[in-house]
Design a protein around this motif. Structure first.
Motif, PDB file in Angstrom:
ATOM      1  N   ASP A  90       0.990  -1.252  -0.094  1.00  0.00           N
ATOM      2  CA  ASP A  90       0.030  -0.083  -0.055  1.00  0.00           C
ATOM      3  C   ASP A  90       0.695   1.134  -0.238  1.00  0.00           C
ATOM      4  O   ASP A  90       1.803   1.520   0.859  1.00  0.00           O
ATOM      5  N   PRO A  91       0.808   2.178  -0.952  1.00  0.00           N
ATOM      6  CA  PRO A  91       1.454   3.425  -1.001  1.00  0.00           C
ATOM      7  C   PRO A  91       1.032   4.525   0.255  1.00  0.00           C
ATOM      8  O   PRO A  91      -0.158   4.329   0.644  1.00  0.00           O
ATOM      9  N   ILE A  92       2.055   5.043   0.837  1.00  0.00           N
ATOM     10  CA  ILE A  92       1.604   5.962   1.915  1.00  0.00           C
ATOM     11  C   ILE A  92       0.817   6.982   1.400  1.00  0.00           C
ATOM     12  O   ILE A  92       0.159   7.674   2.372  1.00  0.00           O
ATOM     13  N   ARG A  93       0.463   7.307   0.283  1.00  0.00           N
ATOM     14  CA  ARG A  93      -0.146   8.223  -0.369  1.00  0.00           C
ATOM     15  C   ARG A  93      -1.642   7.855   0.350  1.00  0.00           C
ATOM     16  O   ARG A  93      -2.654   8.838   0.758  1.00  0.00           O
ATOM     17  N   GLN A  94      -2.009   6.829   0.254  1.00  0.00           N
ATOM     18  CA  GLN A  94      -3.311   6.347   0.818  1.00  0.00           C
ATOM     19  C   GLN A  94      -3.807   6.588   2.067  1.00  0.00           C
ATOM     20  O   GLN A  94      -4.682   6.902   2.413  1.00  0.00           O
ATOM     21  N   PHE A  95      -2.788   6.383   2.780  1.00  0.00           N
ATOM     22  CA  PHE A  95      -2.903   6.602   4.356  1.00  0.00           C
ATOM     23  C   PHE A  95      -2.759   8.136   4.795  1.00  0.00           C
ATOM     24  O   PHE A  95      -3.711   8.574   5.471  1.00  0.00           O
ATOM     25  N   GLU A  96      -2.155   8.845   3.804  1.00  0.00           N
ATOM     26  CA  GLU A  96      -2.088  10.280   4.005  1.00  0.00           C
ATOM     27  C   GLU A  96      -3.311  10.898   3.737  1.00  0.00           C
ATOM     28  O   GLU A  96      -3.667  11.954   4.385  1.00  0.00           O
ATOM     29  N   PRO A 100      -5.215  12.018   9.788  1.00  0.00           N
ATOM     30  CA  PRO A 100      -4.522  12.920  10.391  1.00  0.00           C
ATOM     31  C   PRO A 100      -3.199  13.405   9.829  1.00  0.00           C
ATOM     32  O   PRO A 100      -2.445  12.087   9.908  1.00  0.00           O
ATOM     33  N   ARG A 101      -2.625  14.382   9.352  1.00  0.00           N
ATOM     34  CA  ARG A 101      -1.173  14.673   9.051  1.00  0.00           C
ATOM     35  C   ARG A 101      -0.535  14.176  10.122  1.00  0.00           C
ATOM     36  O   ARG A 101       0.689  13.515   9.667  1.00  0.00           O
ATOM     37  N   TRP A 102      -0.638  14.577  11.430  1.00  0.00           N
ATOM     38  CA  TRP A 102       0.420  14.029  12.512  1.00  0.00           C
ATOM     39  C   TRP A 102       0.579  12.563  12.448  1.00  0.00           C
ATOM     40  O   TRP A 102       1.905  11.900  12.563  1.00  0.00           O
ATOM     41  N   LEU A 103      -0.508  11.569  12.333  1.00  0.00           N
ATOM     42  CA  LEU A 103      -0.336  10.433  12.308  1.00  0.00           C
ATOM     43  C   LEU A 103       0.253   9.861  11.072  1.00  0.00           C
ATOM     44  O   LEU A 103       1.126   8.872  11.016  1.00  0.00           O
ATOM     45  N   ALA A 104       0.119  10.316   9.884  1.00  0.00           N
ATOM     46  CA  ALA A 104       0.493   9.936   8.518  1.00  0.00           C
ATOM     47  C   ALA A 104       2.009  10.210   8.792  1.00  0.00           C
ATOM     48  O   ALA A 104       2.786   9.450   8.276  1.00  0.00           O
ATOM     49  N   THR A 105       2.576  11.504   9.146  1.00  0.00           N
ATOM     50  CA  THR A 105       3.957  11.564   9.425  1.00  0.00           C
ATOM     51  C   THR A 105       4.754  10.456  10.190  1.00  0.00           C
ATOM     52  O   THR A 105       5.684  10.014   9.678  1.00  0.00           O
ATOM     53  N   ILE A 106       4.200  10.104  11.276  1.00  0.00           N
ATOM     54  CA  ILE A 106       4.581   9.018  12.102  1.00  0.00           C
ATOM     55  C   ILE A 106       4.957   7.692  11.468  1.00  0.00           C
ATOM     56  O   ILE A 106       5.746   7.266  11.509  1.00  0.00           O
ATOM     57  N   VAL A 107       3.588   7.295  10.834  1.00  0.00           N
ATOM     58  CA  VAL A 107       3.629   6.040   9.978  1.00  0.00           C
ATOM     59  C   VAL A 107       4.710   6.153   8.786  1.00  0.00           C
ATOM     60  O   VAL A 107       5.488   5.303   8.721  1.00  0.00           O
ATOM     61  N   ARG A 108       4.811   7.168   8.176  1.00  0.00           N
ATOM     62  CA  ARG A 108       5.923   7.226   7.087  1.00  0.00           C
ATOM     63  C   ARG A 108       7.017   7.021   7.541  1.00  0.00           C
ATOM     64  O   ARG A 108       7.851   6.346   6.918  1.00  0.00           O
ATOM     65  N   GLN A 109       7.472   7.684   8.942  1.00  0.00           N
ATOM     66  CA  GLN A 109       8.701   7.620   9.546  1.00  0.00           C
ATOM     67  C   GLN A 109       9.094   6.235   9.667  1.00  0.00           C
ATOM     68  O   GLN A 109      10.160   5.493   9.480  1.00  0.00           O
ATOM     69  N   LEU A 110       8.075   5.668  10.475  1.00  0.00           N
ATOM     70  CA  LEU A 110       7.944   4.112  10.781  1.00  0.00           C
ATOM     71  C   LEU A 110       8.212   3.407   9.643  1.00  0.00           C
ATOM     72  O   LEU A 110       9.200   2.202   9.794  1.00  0.00           O
ATOM     73  N   GLU A 111       7.712   3.498   8.441  1.00  0.00           N
ATOM     74  CA  GLU A 111       7.883   2.704   7.512  1.00  0.00           C
ATOM     75  C   GLU A 111       9.390   2.873   6.875  1.00  0.00           C
ATOM     76  O   GLU A 111       9.719   1.741   6.427  1.00  0.00           O
ATOM     77  N   ASN A 112       9.770   4.045   6.658  1.00  0.00           N
ATOM     78  CA  ASN A 112      11.129   4.410   6.337  1.00  0.00           C
ATOM     79  C   ASN A 112      12.087   3.472   7.174  1.00  0.00           C
ATOM     80  O   ASN A 112      13.240   2.622   6.658  1.00  0.00           O
ATOM     81  N   VAL A 113      11.835   3.486   8.343  1.00  0.00           N
ATOM     82  CA  VAL A 113      12.752   2.741   9.200  1.00  0.00           C
ATOM     83  C   VAL A 113      12.544   1.131   9.033  1.00  0.00           C
ATOM     84  O   VAL A 113      13.746   0.523   8.912  1.00  0.00           O
ATOM     85  N   ALA A 114      11.360   0.719   8.689  1.00  0.00           N
ATOM     86  CA  ALA A 114      11.180  -0.841   8.201  1.00  0.00           C
ATOM     87  C   ALA A 114      12.049  -0.960   6.998  1.00  0.00           C
ATOM     88  O   ALA A 114      12.806  -2.215   6.841  1.00  0.00           O
ATOM     89  N   PHE A 115      12.033  -0.118   5.940  1.00  0.00           N
ATOM     90  CA  PHE A 115      12.698  -0.285   4.797  1.00  0.00           C
ATOM     91  C   PHE A 115      14.182  -0.463   5.180  1.00  0.00           C
ATOM     92  O   PHE A 115      15.023  -1.111   4.371  1.00  0.00           O
ATOM     93  N   ARG A 116      14.665   0.540   5.989  1.00  0.00           N
ATOM     94  CA  ARG A 116      16.064   0.226   6.240  1.00  0.00           C
ATOM     95  C   ARG A 116      16.518  -0.862   6.960  1.00  0.00           C
ATOM     96  O   ARG A 116      17.562  -1.312   6.737  1.00  0.00           O
ATOM     97  N   VAL A 117      15.749  -1.223   7.864  1.00  0.00           N
ATOM     98  CA  VAL A 117      16.259  -2.458   8.891  1.00  0.00           C
ATOM     99  C   VAL A 117      15.865  -3.738   8.147  1.00  0.00           C
ATOM    100  O   VAL A 117      16.830  -4.712   8.265  1.00  0.00           O
ATOM    101  N   ALA A 118      14.988  -3.812   6.916  1.00  0.00           N
ATOM    102  CA  ALA A 118      14.358  -5.051   6.254  1.00  0.00           C
ATOM    103  C   ALA A 118      15.704  -5.418   5.378  1.00  0.00           C
ATOM    104  O   ALA A 118      16.593  -4.710   5.181  1.00  0.00           O
ATOM    105  N   ASP A 119      15.751  -6.959   5.559  1.00  0.00           N
ATOM    106  CA  ASP A 119      16.745  -7.508   4.690  1.00  0.00           C
ATOM    107  C   ASP A 119      16.502  -7.470   3.008  1.00  0.00           C
ATOM    108  O   ASP A 119      17.293  -7.496   2.369  1.00  0.00           O
TER     109      ASP A 119
END
Length: 341
Positions: A90-96, A100-119
C-alpha cells in the motif's frame, strides 16, 4: 548471503482484516506451502505482536505486510535478529489521504525505518520505488489472481451461489465485492442503485464500517441485495451469476478488477489513477451516483452485445488478468525468501 534450511519456516504478519476480505497474502502463502515453504499467517494486533516476539525463534524468516505488519516485523527483527522481508503493498499516499497529518507523518517515518532495517523489500506501486530503494534492496512485484478459479469456476460453487441468490435478484446483476468503507465510495454505490432501471439488482458482498448502512439500504430497496460476507472460495460462483463488476477505489492496483476480469465480467472503475493502466479495458465513471449508474448500464448493454464493443473489452480485461497469476507472483516471494542477503 543468509543460508536458510531446506525446509524454511516463515511467520507472515498481515493486516488484521477479515480473511474473506484480504485474501492476497493467503493466496501467496498457499502457493508457497505447495512449494515446500512452511508459512504461518498471523493478523497483526498488539496481542499477536507479543506472541510473535515470544516465538520468533521458531521461524527462519519474518514477512511483514504494510502497514502494521511491517512495523511489527521491524520490532521483532531488532529484538531477535530474525531476517525480515517487508511486503509493501500500500502506498503511503493512501494513508495520508485518509488520516490526520500528524499520524501519517509518524507512519511514514516508521515505514522508512522498516525499509532500512529489512533484509529485502517487495513493493507493488511504482510511485513507491524511489522511496523504498533509497533505504535498501527492493524488488518490484504485483497483486494477482487465481485466474482459472474465476474463469472456470467449479460447477458446485456456481450452484451454491445461484441457490443462495434464487428469487432475490433481477435480470441484470451488478456486483461489488470488498470492504465496506468510505474510501470505496460505498454510499455513492448504494445511491447509484436507486437510479438504475428496474431490470437491475446491486449485489454487495463484504464487511466493514458501513455494513449497517448497507443492511439498511438492502432492507429499504428491493434492488439491493446484501448477503454479508461469504467465504472467498465461493466468490467465483457469485461472479458467474453477475453481469457487471464494480470497483470504485481510486487505485490502479486492486484485486477485484483482476478477479472481475478473470471471471469475464465487464467492469466499472472510478476515474483517476487507474485510467492509465486500464484504458480501453473497463468502463470508467466519476464517483457520483448518476455517473456510476450510467456506467453500470453501459457496461451491461455492452455485455449483451448491443453495441458490438463489449466482447473485445471484456476479452481484453480477461487477457490482462491472465498475466497476473498468483503462482508466478509467489515464485518471486519464494526466491526472495531463499536468497536473503
Amino acid at each position: 548471503m543468509t543460508t536458510l534450511p531446506t525446509s524454511t519456516t516463515v511467520l507472515w504478519l498481515t493486516p488484521d482484516k477479515p480473511e474473506d476480505i484480504s485474501v492476497g497474502r493467503q493466496r501467496i502463502a498457499t502457493h508457497l506451502e505447495e512449494s515446500g515453504v512452511d508459512v504461518t499467517l498471523r493478523g497483526t494486533t498488539s496481542k499477536t505482536v507479543l506472541q510473535s516476539l515470544r516465538d520468533a525463534g521458531q521461524y527462519d524468516v519474518i514477512i511483514g505486510t504494510t502497514r502494521a505488519g511491517a512495523i511489527a516485523g521491524t520490532a521483532i527483527k531488532l529484538a531477535t535478529g530474525t531476517p525480515l522481508i517487508v511486503d509493501h503493498i500500500d502506498p503511503i499516499r493512501q494513508f495520508e489521504e485518509n488520516n490526520p497529518r500528524w499520524l501519517a507523518t509518524i507512519v511514514r517515518q516508521l515505514e522508512n525505518v522498516a525499509f532500512r532495517v529489512a533484509d529485502r523489500v517487495l513493493y507493488v506501486y511504482d510511485e513507491e520505488a524511489n522511496r523504498v530503494n533509497r533505504f535498501g534492496t527492493a524488488t518490484k512485484t504485483a497483486l494477482g489472481v487465481d485466474f482459472d478459479r474465476f474463469a472456470n469456476p467449479d460447477p458446485d460453487i456456481v450452484e451454491r451461489a445461484e441457490s443462495a441468490l434464487e428469487g432475490t435478484v433481477a435480470e441484470n446483476v451488478a456486483i461489488y465485492v470488498g470492504g465496506l468503507e468510505p474510501i470505496y465510495h460505498v454510499r455513492d454505490l448504494l445511491a447509484a442503485a436507486t437510479r438504475l432501471d428496474e431490470s437491475w439488482t446491486l449485489l454487495v458482498l463484504g464487511t466493514g464500517s458501513l455494513s449497517e448502512q448497507v443492511e439498511r439500504a438492502a432492507a429499504s430497496h428491493d434492488n439491493i441485495v446484501y448477503p454479508g460476507t461469504v467465504p472467498h472460495e465461493v466468490i467465483p460462483g457469485y461472479l458467474h451469476a453477475a453481469d457487471v463488476g464494480v470497483c470504485l477505489v481510486d487505485d490502479p492496483h486492486t484485486l477485484k478488477v483482476l478477479e472481475y476480469g478473470a471471471a469475464g465480467l465487464p467492469t466499472v472503475q472510478v476515474r483517476g489513477r487507474a485510467e492509465e493502466r486500464f484504458d480501453g479495458l473497463v468502463e470508467f465513471c466519476d464517483p457520483t451516483p448518476d455517473s456510476i449508474a450510467r456506467a453500470i448500464e453501459r457496461a451491461g448493454t455492452e455485455q449483451t452485445g448491443s453495441t458490438g464493443s463489449s466482447q473485445s473489452t471484456t476479452t481484453g480485461l480477461q487477457s490482462f488478468a491472465r498475466e497476473f497469476d498468483w503462482a508466478e507472483i509467489a515464485e518471486t516471494y519464494k526466491n526472495t525468501i531463499t536468497n536473503l542477503k
